[in-house]
Design a protein around this motif. Structure first.
Motif, PDB file in Angstrom:
ATOM      1  N   ALA A 207      23.107 -36.880  32.549  1.00  0.00           N
ATOM      2  CA  ALA A 207      24.702 -37.697  32.098  1.00  0.00           C
ATOM      3  C   ALA A 207      25.345 -36.771  33.463  1.00  0.00           C
ATOM      4  O   ALA A 207      24.778 -36.020  34.121  1.00  0.00           O
ATOM      5  CB  ALA A 207      24.917 -37.066  30.981  1.00  0.00           C
ATOM      6  N   ALA A 208      26.566 -37.139  33.423  1.00  0.00           N
ATOM      7  CA  ALA A 208      27.475 -36.631  34.649  1.00  0.00           C
ATOM      8  C   ALA A 208      27.578 -35.269  34.494  1.00  0.00           C
ATOM      9  O   ALA A 208      27.723 -34.895  33.311  1.00  0.00           O
ATOM     10  CB  ALA A 208      28.641 -37.634  34.802  1.00  0.00           C
ATOM     11  N   GLY A 209      27.214 -34.248  35.586  1.00  0.00           N
ATOM     12  CA  GLY A 209      27.482 -33.119  35.398  1.00  0.00           C
ATOM     13  C   GLY A 209      26.206 -32.448  35.249  1.00  0.00           C
ATOM     14  O   GLY A 209      25.946 -31.043  35.418  1.00  0.00           O
ATOM     15  N   ASP A 210      24.860 -33.049  34.966  1.00  0.00           N
ATOM     16  CA  ASP A 210      23.723 -32.378  34.627  1.00  0.00           C
ATOM     17  C   ASP A 210      23.008 -32.381  36.231  1.00  0.00           C
ATOM     18  O   ASP A 210      23.437 -33.127  36.964  1.00  0.00           O
ATOM     19  CB  ASP A 210      22.803 -33.422  34.071  1.00  0.00           C
ATOM     20  CG  ASP A 210      23.149 -33.628  32.344  1.00  0.00           C
ATOM     21  OD1 ASP A 210      24.106 -32.989  32.085  1.00  0.00           O
ATOM     22  OD2 ASP A 210      22.387 -34.059  31.738  1.00  0.00           O
ATOM     23  N   VAL A 211      22.425 -31.496  36.038  1.00  0.00           N
ATOM     24  CA  VAL A 211      21.411 -30.938  37.400  1.00  0.00           C
ATOM     25  C   VAL A 211      19.755 -30.903  36.915  1.00  0.00           C
ATOM     26  O   VAL A 211      19.640 -30.259  35.724  1.00  0.00           O
ATOM     27  CB  VAL A 211      21.843 -29.519  37.741  1.00  0.00           C
ATOM     28  CG1 VAL A 211      20.923 -29.041  39.165  1.00  0.00           C
ATOM     29  CG2 VAL A 211      23.419 -29.534  38.157  1.00  0.00           C
ATOM     30  N   LEU A 212      19.102 -31.423  37.637  1.00  0.00           N
ATOM     31  CA  LEU A 212      17.719 -31.330  37.494  1.00  0.00           C
ATOM     32  C   LEU A 212      16.875 -30.807  38.681  1.00  0.00           C
ATOM     33  O   LEU A 212      17.105 -31.199  39.796  1.00  0.00           O
ATOM     34  CB  LEU A 212      17.020 -33.026  37.314  1.00  0.00           C
ATOM     35  CG  LEU A 212      15.556 -32.840  37.323  1.00  0.00           C
ATOM     36  CD1 LEU A 212      15.018 -32.366  35.992  1.00  0.00           C
ATOM     37  CD2 LEU A 212      15.084 -34.350  37.128  1.00  0.00           C
ATOM     38  N   LEU A 213      16.124 -29.623  38.401  1.00  0.00           N
ATOM     39  CA  LEU A 213      15.162 -29.020  39.061  1.00  0.00           C
ATOM     40  C   LEU A 213      13.949 -29.387  38.917  1.00  0.00           C
ATOM     41  O   LEU A 213      13.279 -29.169  37.701  1.00  0.00           O
ATOM     42  CB  LEU A 213      15.482 -27.523  39.317  1.00  0.00           C
ATOM     43  CG  LEU A 213      14.655 -26.789  40.245  1.00  0.00           C
ATOM     44  CD1 LEU A 213      14.914 -27.116  41.736  1.00  0.00           C
ATOM     45  CD2 LEU A 213      15.058 -25.212  39.820  1.00  0.00           C
TER      46      LEU A 213
END
Length: 326
Positions: free
Chosen positions: A68-74
């Motif tokens: 969702a908006a604001g999420d970060v994936l590494l």
């Protein structure tokens, strides 16, 4: 996380030796899909969702993540993946346009006007379905980076789940402004902000994973860090406490006390945890057989490995792999 653990992370973060590369500002209309091949060793892609929502397909793990908006994936180990706008099938005829704005490469689908830069907050109609900032973290000295080895294939920092969600939102918004509204020094500022974001990703992951926090505590101390690095480099070795004490340049009793001071189990018990952590990656992410996995992490037979795995995860290795890929 208490103050002592925050101090551990502050000590640990500069030692990880990571170089952020903020590379792309992506604007996708509905039905867009972007595949990414596996990255070279030491390159960890990241995606920041600044508007809209996305799905990330991880075919090697047989998983789909919803961002969702604001999420970060590494993706610490560079696993191949596909990013797509949520809820629609990719339109293969849609082209991507490119330009360099002086800070990053801007990409937008041909169904969007170049002026589109954000999803309107008032909910009015817009063809923009997804806005992303993409880049990679380049890890130096990968072979000597035990924390990297112990991170999972995917670290998903959900804005809605964070106790410090407002801080994360402000950081994401500032990175987005530096990328989308380029000004002098924008590239340097975006890079420094991404370095701070990496530490926030690491903190968010460690706060939710006890074993990871133990590793952080051990890695923050030179003597125990040498032991963790040795275990990760050669988990199949039949380590003795004397050998681990030699790695740390400590006596056996002092080494055990140092592990306890970091909130970790005794050294040989911690070795069992490391083996199980690496076993999951071999089974789930790399698709190795039980026999191959057992040999990689130091078990002479599948049955011995299966018993140890079941004690640790309360599930047989095959059942765990099937559930992880469900």
């Amino acid at each position: 996380m208490d103050d002592g653990r925050n101090d551990v992370l502050s000590t640990l973060a500069p030692l990880i030796q990571v170089r952020p590369l903020v590379e792309q500002h992506c604007l996708f209309g509905p039905g867009w899909s972007a595949p990414h091949a596996r990255e070279p060793l030491g390159m960890a892609p990241f995606h920041i969702v600044t508007a809209g929502s996305a799905q990330v397909l991880l075919p090697d793990l047989e998983r789909i993540l919803h961002l969702a908006a604001g999420d970060v994936l590494l993706l610490p180990h560079g696993t191949r993946h596909t990013v797509r706008t949520a809820g629609t099938v990719a339109a293969p005829t849609t082209r991507l346009n490119h330009r360099d704005n002086g800070v990053v490469e801007v990409k937008w689908t041909s169904d969007l006007p170049e002026a589109v830069s954000a999803v309107p907050s008032d909910g009015s109609a817009t063809p923009l379905a997804l806005e992303l900032i993409c880049g990679r973290f380049a890890f130096e000295r990968v072979a000597d980076n035990p924390l990297l080895a112990l991170l999972p294939e995917a670290v998903h920092l959900k804005a809605a789940d964070q106790r410090e969600s407002r801080r994360l939102a402000r950081l994401v918004e500032t990175i987005r402004d530096e990328v989308a509204l380029p000004r002098p020094g924008g590239r340097a500022i975006a890079t420094d902000l991404a370095r701070a974001l990496f530490t926030m990703i690491l903190r968010g992951h460690l706060e939710g994973h006890g074993a990871g926090t133990e590793a952080a505590g051990l890695l923050a101390r030179p003597a125990t860090a040498r032991v963790v690095a040795a275990l990760v480099r050669d988990p199949a070795r039949a380590w003795t406490l004397d050998e681990l004490a030699d790695q740390a340049h400590l006596s056996r009793a002092t080494l055990v006390r140092a592990f306890r001071a970091a909130g970790a189990p005794a050294p040989l018990a911690f070795l069992a945890q490391v083996r199980m952590t690496l076993a999951v990656r071999h089974l789930v992410a790399e698709g190795l057989s039980l026999a191959e996995t057992a040999a990689r992490v130091g078990y002479e037979s599948e049955s011995a490995f299966s018993r140890a795995f079941k004690r640790h995860y309360h599930a047989a290795p095959g059942d765990y792999r099937d559930a992880a890929r469900a």
